[in-house]
Design a protein around this motif. Sequence first.
Motif, short mmCIF file in Angstrom:
data_model
loop_
_atom_site.label_atom_id
_atom_site.label_comp_id
_atom_site.label_asym_id
_atom_site.label_seq_id
_atom_site.Cartn_x
_atom_site.Cartn_y
_atom_site.Cartn_z
N CYS A 37 1.03 -1.10 -0.05
CA CYS A 37 0.20 -0.18 -0.04
C CYS A 37 0.86 1.31 0.02
O CYS A 37 2.24 1.05 -0.09
CB CYS A 37 -0.87 0.00 1.26
N CYS A 39 1.76 3.39 2.13
CA CYS A 39 2.18 3.63 3.67
C CYS A 39 3.85 3.54 3.54
O CYS A 39 4.38 3.02 2.85
CB CYS A 39 1.75 2.78 4.79
N CYS A 42 5.44 -0.05 3.81
CA CYS A 42 5.54 -0.73 2.57
C CYS A 42 6.49 -0.01 1.42
O CYS A 42 7.21 -0.60 0.84
CB CYS A 42 4.16 -0.65 1.91
N HIS A 105 -3.19 -0.46 4.14
CA HIS A 105 -2.14 -1.48 4.69
C HIS A 105 -2.84 -2.79 5.09
O HIS A 105 -2.19 -4.06 4.85
CB HIS A 105 -1.32 -1.03 5.81
ZN LIG Z 1 1.43 -0.55 3.36
#
Ligand SMILES: [Zn+2]
Length: 124
Positions: A37, A39, A42, A105
Motif C-alpha cells: 500500500c 504507507c 511498505c 495496509h
Molecule cells: Zn502498507
Amino acid sequence: MRNFHLLLITCALLVIFAAPARAEWRKLGTYRVTAYCPCARCCGKSDGITADGTYAPGCLGLIVAAPKGILFGTLLQIEGVGVATVHDRGGAISGSRLELFFATHKEALQWGVQERKVSMWVEP
Ligand SMILES: [Zn+2]
C-alpha cells in the motif's frame, strides 16, 4: 465471372497473409504475488507516487509492480484478480514476482503472498 472469382480468392489470400498477428493474452506462467500500500512501512515513503510517476491512490484500476523486463503501461491479467496496469517497480520484484497495490495496509496484509497465473496483453 471467372475473373471475379479470381479476384475474390486473391483478396482472401491477401487478408490471410497480410493481416498482422493479433493482439493476445500471452501466458507468462505462475507468479508469486505480494501486496503493498502507499504507507511508509511498505514503501519507505507515503506520497503514493509510483516508479512511473502515477499517483496510485487516484487510480480506479488495479496497479501492479512488475520486474524491469515488463514495461510500464503493460496490462497483466492476474488469475482471480483481474487486469492490472504496471506502474511500479520494487527492489525485490524480479523474476516471476509481482506486487499488487492496495489502498490500505490492512488490505495488503490480508492478501499476504499468493501464487497466481499471469498473462500479459501483447499487441503486434
Ligand atoms: Zn502498507
